[in-house]
Write a protein that holds these residues in place. Structure first.
Motif, short mmCIF file in Angstrom:
data_model
loop_
_atom_site.label_atom_id
_atom_site.label_comp_id
_atom_site.label_asym_id
_atom_site.label_seq_id
_atom_site.Cartn_x
_atom_site.Cartn_y
_atom_site.Cartn_z
N VAL A 1 -5.18 4.31 -2.40
CA VAL A 1 -4.67 3.46 -1.29
C VAL A 1 -3.59 4.62 -0.53
O VAL A 1 -3.14 4.20 0.44
CB VAL A 1 -4.31 2.35 -1.52
N LEU B 1 -10.47 -2.90 0.65
CA LEU B 1 -9.67 -3.77 1.57
C LEU B 1 -9.29 -3.41 2.85
O LEU B 1 -9.20 -4.14 3.84
CB LEU B 1 -8.32 -4.00 0.68
N ARG C 1 -11.57 -11.69 -4.34
CA ARG C 1 -12.30 -10.64 -5.05
C ARG C 1 -11.95 -10.49 -6.50
O ARG C 1 -12.73 -9.79 -7.09
CB ARG C 1 -11.78 -9.39 -4.23
N PHE D 1 -11.58 -0.68 -4.91
CA PHE D 1 -10.96 -1.73 -4.65
C PHE D 1 -9.95 -1.83 -3.62
O PHE D 1 -10.21 -2.27 -2.34
CB PHE D 1 -10.19 -2.39 -5.78
N ARG E 1 0.75 -1.15 -0.09
CA ARG E 1 0.00 0.11 -0.04
C ARG E 1 0.79 1.22 -0.01
O ARG E 1 0.47 2.25 -0.63
CB ARG E 1 -0.97 0.03 1.20
N ARG F 1 -6.52 4.06 -9.20
CA ARG F 1 -6.52 3.17 -8.23
C ARG F 1 -5.65 2.80 -7.17
O ARG F 1 -5.65 2.73 -6.03
CB ARG F 1 -6.93 1.79 -8.97
N THR F 2 -4.19 3.21 -7.79
CA THR F 2 -3.07 2.96 -6.91
C THR F 2 -3.10 4.16 -5.95
O THR F 2 -2.64 3.91 -4.69
CB THR F 2 -1.83 2.83 -7.81
N GLU G 1 -7.55 -12.52 -0.49
CA GLU G 1 -8.26 -11.09 -0.95
C GLU G 1 -8.30 -11.27 -2.33
O GLU G 1 -9.24 -10.98 -3.22
CB GLU G 1 -7.88 -9.94 -0.13
N ALA H 1 -0.61 -5.72 -5.71
CA ALA H 1 0.11 -4.16 -5.53
C ALA H 1 -0.99 -3.31 -4.90
O ALA H 1 -0.41 -2.07 -4.42
CB ALA H 1 0.35 -4.05 -7.09
N LEU H 2 -2.19 -3.46 -4.66
CA LEU H 2 -2.92 -2.78 -4.09
C LEU H 2 -3.20 -3.18 -2.78
O LEU H 2 -4.00 -2.49 -1.90
CB LEU H 2 -4.16 -2.56 -4.77
N GLY H 3 -2.18 -4.01 -2.10
CA GLY H 3 -2.49 -4.33 -0.85
C GLY H 3 -3.05 -5.37 -0.38
O GLY H 3 -3.35 -5.56 0.91
#
Lengths: 272, 519
Positions: A185, A132, B405, A128, A106, A181-182, B401, B394-396
């Motif tokens: 976070v 999370l 997902r 997304f 993240r 999207r990146t 998950e 890469a989004l954690g």
């Protein structure tokens, strides 16, 4: 047993720029990496300055993409990988056992070569990473989504169809969506692996402009094949060859006045 | 984009190949031949199966020697000595001469007529009765003749139908639920009242008979309670025939079998087939999907994984009867026997779970179709680009998950493809079922109002086995043949409906999550 048995050429310290620790976001120290018995990175040491764009250039197979993937530990997925040396993010070793990989990723976001939006709506793609993490009200989340899409210069094009499939966007829009999207976070570092190589010239320009804008609050690391692109958007450029760091300098200096013949040969296209 | 590609490819392929040489003609020819074979199969099943319910005219045949017989002409074959033709008539009145079929030399026929007043009576026993209606005697002894008799017969039969329905409803809705609570006094009183009502209904249905003058000059008396229906096939308008055909088809679909599976309907078999296939899908899907995820996403892709993968693919080729033997040994005798000795000791030595039943049959077929689901799901997982997985990580996202997902929603259409293939395979399997739970006759379907409503230990009927049984184990193969065709057609239709449901579901999922191929 050391990973790198022989150093092909000793690095020229004068050709490698250094930054004070307080001005750098990432520090790579003696990093070597091999896939099985194939060495990909040889004893790299460099610092990445904070809130600047740093470009890695070099011929195919020089290890620049591998280096990028080490920075957010995507190489963890491959159990053949052997690594030596360390990577520090704001002074902390990212491979330390107490570091949570998901949390690290993240903080260090990554954008890949070809756009990879998920098969969901535009809104859900940006949401997304936020979902999370959880713990956000829908309103707060929507605010972040709008901010991320604005930061990625995509908001005006998609604000009326946030529920449309992300795959209905053009390639350039998809890549900006992935960046949004990146961003959503809240990373400190953004890794870009040839982010424009699959795009048309106009989309490429938009991405480049975006990269220049983002460095006001992010540290960006860009891997590119395209030397004009590196020259246009980056502040510092590192030239890698066969897994070694050859030269690392302010972009202007590297392209107009390279210190080493190897660098010059590559950037003038004289290298086989 | 998938639709686009298939469409253009299909339209290109369906056009006559031009200038592509003999190879293209060969391919097009084999496609045409396969389609033709399929079409022929469906037409044969439809014509033979559904034609059976069409009330065809009944001929009154007068022979040279003055004998007469009544029946529907079925087919003609050349005589063995090459001298003319022989015609098969489907007659009735088996209680008189023991025959339901008559072979007649065509050359020996003097005249063929279709008298409008010939009556065909469907009976509970002995099959059909055919003849001229002489008289109808009511329960009270009054006797009606001529046209009045026919009117009275129709009215009485309609009345009997209503009474029968009322009786069945009383049995199913009042008496059966009450029978389970004998110790409750109020229930016992209610039950007593219901039995009294049942006796009344049965008394109202008893009595009366009809007299037929048969073609060969005899008299046949049929108790009215035995008659299920009566019609005058030669006096029917096309619309009447259509109505009678519709009723016949409906009864075939909604009633239980009669006369050792050579007559009546197949409702319990339809129900059993569909229920068994659904249970099987519920059992096989989670196991198959989890196994595929392990093989494709979690396991180290080494030699062992490759070996396991090959083994799984080979399991799909094991003959189904082998699975039946395994199911009998492990599920029925092993697990079932153990369950009996632990929980149903009171009922021993008669087995509860220690004999074939719905659960064991579903489990056996789930095992049989497991490789299909694993292989299809694995292929779906392998088609998902690694970029999607890396994008999520890469989004954690954690691995779990990422799987739940991104990867699983994208692989859902492939999983459903696996389930579709599994359903298609399982619904048509008969051999293993004979060992682990299918029954020749199980009029009680495995779902009813008694706790626990779904009776997993019960035996059940199955369309595939019903075909086999009716065709080879019935007393009268000629009579069962049309039912065999009709049941086969029904089996095809049931599988078609099950598959269409799954395909619809898959389409729904792939439009919601965006099919991979749409890029």
């Amino acid at each position: 047993m050391p990973l790198v048995k022989e150093q092909r050429s000793s690095p020229d310290p004068a050709a490698i720029i250094d930054f004070p620790p307080e001005a750098s976001s990432l520090a790579i120290r003696g990093l070597s990496l091999a896939y099985g018995d194939k060495t990909a990175l040889r004893n790299l040491t460099l610092r990445v300055p904070r809130h600047r764009v740093t470009a890695f250039i070099g011929p195919s197979g020089c290890g620049k993409s591998t280096l990028l993937r080490v920075l957010n530990r995507l190489h963890d997925l491959n159990d053949e990988v052997v690594r030596e040396g360390e990577v520090l993010l704001e002074g902390e070793d990212i491979h330390a056992p107490e570091v949570a990989v998901a949390e690290l990723r993240r903080r260090v976001g990554m954008v890949f070569q070809s756009p990879n939006p998920f098969p969901m709506s535009i809104h859900d793609n940006v949401a997304f990473g936020l979902r999370l993490q959880g713990g956000l009200s829908k309103r707060k989340r929507d605010d972040i989504i709008e901010w991320a899409l604005r930061s990625a210069a995509l908001w005006d094009e998609v604000k009326d169809r946030l529920r449309a499939s992300a795959w209905s966007l053009s390639g350039g829009q998809q890549q900006r969506l992935v960046i949004a999207r990146t961003l959503a976070v809240g990373p400190e570092v953004l890794l870009l692996d040839e982010p424009a190589s699959a795009l048309d010239p106009i989309s490429t320009l938009k991405i480049e402009e975006l990269i220049r804008n983002l460095k006001s609050h992010l540290t960006l690391v860009l891997v590119t094949h395209n030397m004009q692109q590196a020259a246009r958007v980056s502040d510092y450029t590192a030239f890698l060859q066969q897994g070694e760091l050859v030269e690392y300098a302010p972009t202007d200096a590297l392209f107009t006045n390279p210190r080493l013949a190897r660098t010059e040969n590559y950037i003038t296209g004289r290298m086989a | 984009m998938r639709g686009g590609v298939t469409k253009t490819a299909a339209s290109r392929r369906l056009r006559l190949p031009r200038g592509e040489g003999a190879g293209a003609w060969l391919c097009a020819g084999s496609v045409a031949l396969s389609l033709l074979a399929l079409l022929a199969l469906l037409v044969l099943l439809t014509v033979r199966g559904l034609g059976h319910f069409w009330p065809s005219p009944v001929a009154l045949v007068t022979l040279e020697d003055g004998r007469q017989l009544a029946g529907e002409g079925v087919r003609e074959v050349p005589l063995a000595d090459g001298d003319g033709l022989e015609r098969l008539y489907r007659t009735g009145n088996r209680d008189l001469d023991g025959e339901r079929w008559a072979w007649v030399r065509v050359s020996a026929i003097e005249a063929v007529g279709y008298p409008a007043d010939l009556v065909v009576v469907e009976r509970r026993r002995w099959g059909r009765a055919i003849g001229h209606l002489v008289a109808v005697q009511g329960a009270g002894g009054e006797r009606l003749e001529g046209e009045a008799a026919w009117t009275a017969l129709e009215a009485r039969l309609a009345e009997l139908g209503t009474l029968r329905d009322a009786r069945d409803r009383l049995r199913e809705e009042v008496i059966l639920p009450l029978a389970g609570r004998r110790d409750d006094e109020a229930a016992a009183r209610e039950l007593e009242a219901a039995h009294a009502r049942l006796r009344e209904l049965q008394a109202a249905m008893a009595g009366g008979r009809l007299e037929l003058a048969t073609a060969d000059g005899g008299t046949l008396t049929v108790p009215l309670a035995q008659a299920l229906g009566a019609y005058r096939p030669n006096a029917m308008s096309p619309l009447d025939r259509l109505a009678a055909w519709g009723e016949g088809v409906w009864r075939f679909l909604s009633e239980g079998p009669r006369a050792a599976n050579t007559a009546g309907g197949v409702w319990p078999a339809i129900f059993g087939t569909v229920l068994m296939v659904m249970l099987m899908s519920l059992l096989v899907t989670p196991f198959g999907v989890l196994a595929a995820i392990y093989l494709n996403e979690v396991a180290h892709q080494g030699r062992l994984t490759r070996l396991v993968r090959i083994a799984v693919r080979n399991l799909a080729g094991v003959p189904s009867i082998v699975y039946g033997v395994f199911g009998l040994g492990v599920f029925v005798y092993g697990i079932g026997g153990r369950l009996d000795s632990w929980f149903f000791e009171a009922a021993l030595p008669s087995p509860t779970f220690g004999t074939g039943g719905l659960l064991w049959a579903s489990l056996t077929l789930a095992l049989l179709t497991l490789p299909v689901v694993i292989v299809a799901t694995e292929e779906g997982l392998a088609r998902i680009p690694d970029q999607q997985r890396e994008g999520a990580l890469a989004l954690g996202a954690t691995r779990l998950e990422m799987l739940s997902r991104v990867v699983l929603p994208m692989a859902a259409p492939a999983m459903l493809t696996g389930v579709i293939l599994a359903v298609a395979r399982a619904a048509g399997e008969v051999a293993p079922l004979m060992l682990v739970g299918v029954a020749k006759l199980a009029p009680q379907v495995p779902v009813d109002g008694d706790f626990p409503f779904l009776h997993l230990e019960r035996k059940f009927m199955h369309l595939g086995y019903h075909i086999f049984d009716a065709a080879f184990h019935g007393g009268d193969v000629q009579a069962a043949m049309p039912l065999v065709y009709a049941t086969a057609l029904l089996l095809v239709l049931v599988i078609l409906v099950l598959n269409l449901t799954a395909i619809f579901l898959r389409h729904h999922l792939s439009t919601r999550h965006g099919a991979l191929t749409r890029r």
